[in-house]
Design a protein around this motif. Structure first.
Motif, short mmCIF file in Angstrom:
data_model
loop_
_atom_site.label_atom_id
_atom_site.label_comp_id
_atom_site.label_asym_id
_atom_site.label_seq_id
_atom_site.Cartn_x
_atom_site.Cartn_y
_atom_site.Cartn_z
N LYS A 46 3.15 10.79 3.11
CA LYS A 46 2.96 9.33 2.24
C LYS A 46 3.89 8.32 2.31
CE LYS A 46 -0.72 11.51 0.75
NZ LYS A 46 -1.86 11.28 0.94
N LYS A 47 3.55 7.23 1.91
CA LYS A 47 4.53 6.14 2.32
C LYS A 47 5.38 5.79 0.87
CE LYS A 47 4.19 1.13 3.73
NZ LYS A 47 3.21 0.16 4.21
N VAL A 48 6.61 5.96 1.32
CA VAL A 48 7.67 5.83 0.11
C VAL A 48 8.68 4.67 0.47
CG1 VAL A 48 9.57 6.94 -1.19
CG2 VAL A 48 7.67 8.47 -0.24
N LEU A 49 8.78 3.76 -0.40
CA LEU A 49 9.43 2.61 -0.12
C LEU A 49 10.49 2.28 -1.22
CD1 LEU A 49 6.67 0.01 0.91
CD2 LEU A 49 8.23 1.27 2.36
N GLU A 50 11.61 1.62 -1.08
CA GLU A 50 12.52 1.34 -2.20
C GLU A 50 12.47 -0.17 -2.28
OE1 GLU A 50 16.05 4.01 -2.31
OE2 GLU A 50 15.72 3.69 -0.18
N ILE A 106 6.72 14.42 -1.00
CA ILE A 106 5.69 13.23 -0.91
C ILE A 106 5.86 12.67 0.72
CG2 ILE A 106 5.27 10.93 -1.05
CD1 ILE A 106 4.38 13.02 -3.47
N LEU A 107 7.00 13.12 1.19
CA LEU A 107 7.52 12.52 2.71
C LEU A 107 6.61 13.43 3.67
CD1 LEU A 107 10.93 11.05 2.30
CD2 LEU A 107 9.01 9.76 2.65
N ARG A 108 6.65 14.65 3.26
CA ARG A 108 6.17 15.73 4.08
C ARG A 108 4.97 15.82 4.03
NH1 ARG A 108 4.35 21.10 3.39
NH2 ARG A 108 4.28 20.88 1.19
N HIS A 161 0.65 -1.00 0.21
CA HIS A 161 0.20 -0.03 -0.14
C HIS A 161 0.92 1.29 0.04
CE1 HIS A 161 -3.39 -2.48 0.81
NE2 HIS A 161 -2.81 -3.18 1.71
N ALA A 162 1.99 1.38 -0.80
CA ALA A 162 2.85 2.47 -0.84
C ALA A 162 2.17 3.50 -1.82
CB ALA A 162 4.20 1.82 -1.17
N ASP A 163 2.72 4.68 -1.77
CA ASP A 163 2.52 5.70 -2.41
C ASP A 163 3.51 6.12 -3.65
OD1 ASP A 163 -0.07 6.78 -1.31
OD2 ASP A 163 1.51 6.88 0.45
N MET A 164 4.76 5.65 -3.21
CA MET A 164 5.79 5.63 -4.05
C MET A 164 6.57 4.46 -3.78
SD MET A 164 8.77 8.79 -4.66
CE MET A 164 7.71 9.77 -5.93
N VAL A 165 7.11 3.98 -4.93
CA VAL A 165 8.09 2.90 -4.79
C VAL A 165 9.49 3.60 -5.74
CG1 VAL A 165 8.75 0.33 -5.35
CG2 VAL A 165 6.50 1.04 -4.24
N ILE A 166 10.73 3.52 -5.22
CA ILE A 166 11.75 3.90 -5.99
C ILE A 166 12.55 2.55 -6.15
CG2 ILE A 166 14.04 5.28 -5.75
CD1 ILE A 166 12.23 7.19 -3.83
N GLY A 167 13.14 2.49 -7.35
CA GLY A 167 13.99 1.67 -7.74
C GLY A 167 15.43 1.86 -7.13
N SER A 168 16.07 1.15 -6.34
CA SER A 168 17.49 1.65 -6.08
C SER A 168 18.45 0.66 -6.18
CB SER A 168 17.29 1.68 -4.24
OG SER A 168 18.65 1.85 -3.74
N VAL A 218 4.29 5.65 -8.98
CA VAL A 218 3.61 6.45 -8.23
C VAL A 218 2.20 5.76 -8.53
CG1 VAL A 218 5.17 8.35 -7.82
CG2 VAL A 218 3.22 8.43 -9.39
N ASN A 219 1.16 6.14 -7.26
CA ASN A 219 -0.16 5.58 -7.51
C ASN A 219 -1.01 7.02 -7.90
OD1 ASN A 219 -0.47 7.67 -5.26
ND2 ASN A 219 -0.86 5.92 -3.63
N ARG A 220 -2.23 6.63 -7.97
CA ARG A 220 -3.07 7.63 -8.56
C ARG A 220 -3.06 8.90 -7.94
NH1 ARG A 220 -5.89 9.05 -13.34
NH2 ARG A 220 -7.28 10.75 -12.62
N GLU A 221 -3.17 8.97 -6.54
CA GLU A 221 -3.12 10.31 -5.61
C GLU A 221 -2.01 11.03 -6.03
OE1 GLU A 221 -3.40 11.71 -1.04
OE2 GLU A 221 -3.39 9.41 -1.56
N ILE A 222 -0.64 10.44 -6.10
CA ILE A 222 0.47 10.99 -6.41
C ILE A 222 0.44 11.60 -7.93
CG2 ILE A 222 2.85 10.78 -6.10
CD1 ILE A 222 1.42 10.93 -3.52
#
Length: 229
Positions: free
Chosen positions: A187-191, A182-184, A107-114, A157-161
């Motif tokens: 929102k949930k940001v994962l890698e 996004i963090l401010r 249920h993340a708002d953003m997923v970053i490929g690290s 990112v999801n629809r909201e973002i």
């Protein structure tokens, strides 16, 4: 779910064809749109000859404006997920389905490929790794969240973002600043670990001469974003 790949491209004549073909082969369940940022080489001609899905910008907006155009397209066309894949061939689309599954499961708002979690593949230059570690520490200090690859352009990112970025997105070197935005907003940001490749053609927009400006500008932008109401 409707999923869109946003491909910002400026003077990527050496890599854009392979990038899109790689996407069509490895991420067939995603739609894509190339945002040609008023390239001065043959990027436009290649996209038209190959009949790629493309938007040609009439003026050069820079990476932030090009990516925001993609988010605006995604918002207007009802996409649930959008992911940036750079036109220089560094991002491997084989990881996109995994990123989408991880986003849904967590249920993340953003997923970053690290590239720095498993530390496989191309790790960038030594000087850039120093800058990346600096932004990792700065973002952790200001938000409490550790982002190992804050300059990664491979972000889903999801629809909201999507809707937020369609309205508000940094114009110049946007990746670290937009993560803080996004963090401010809690929102949930994962890698997720990915393997990146060396640029297959063209020239990076961040030259050695621009590195000092980049560090100062992005640092100030992050600080301002953190204290905004």
């Amino acid at each position: 779910m409707k999923k869109l790949i946003i491909i910002p491209a400026y003077n990527e004549q050496e890599s854009i064809k392979k990038t899109v073909e790689d996407i069509m082969e490895k991420a067939p369940h995603f739609d894509y749109i190339v945002i040609n940022d008023c390239s001065t080489d043959k990027t436009k001609e290649i996209c038209e000859t190959e009949e790629f899905n493309v938007i040609h910008l009439p003026v050069n907006l820079g990476i932030g404006g090009a990516v925001q155009t993609g988010y605006l397209y995604a918002a207007r066309n009802g996409y649930d997920i959008a992911v940036q894949v750079d036109g220089d061939g560094q991002h491997d689309p084989q990881f996109l389905s995994k990123m989408a599954d991880y986003m849904e499961a967590e249920h993340a708002d953003m997923v970053i490929g690290s590239r720095f979690i498993d530390k496989e593949g191309f790790q960038s230059s030594g000087a850039r790794r120093v800058g990346i570690k600096y932004f990792t520490m700065l973002i952790k200090l200001l938000t409490g969240t550790k982002i190992t690859d804050p300059t990664s352009g491979l972000r889903m990112v999801n629809r909201e973002i999507i809707e937020f970025f369609a309205e508000e997105y940094p114009k110049d070197y946007p990746e670290p600043e937009s993560v803080v935005a996004i963090l401010r907003r809690k929102k949930k940001v994962l890698e997720i670990p990915v393997i990146m490749r060396e640029r297959s053609g063209g020239v990076s927009s961040i030259s050695m001469k621009k590195s000092v400006y980049y560090m100062i500008k992005v640092s100030l932008a992050i600080l301002i974003e953190r204290i905004r109401k």
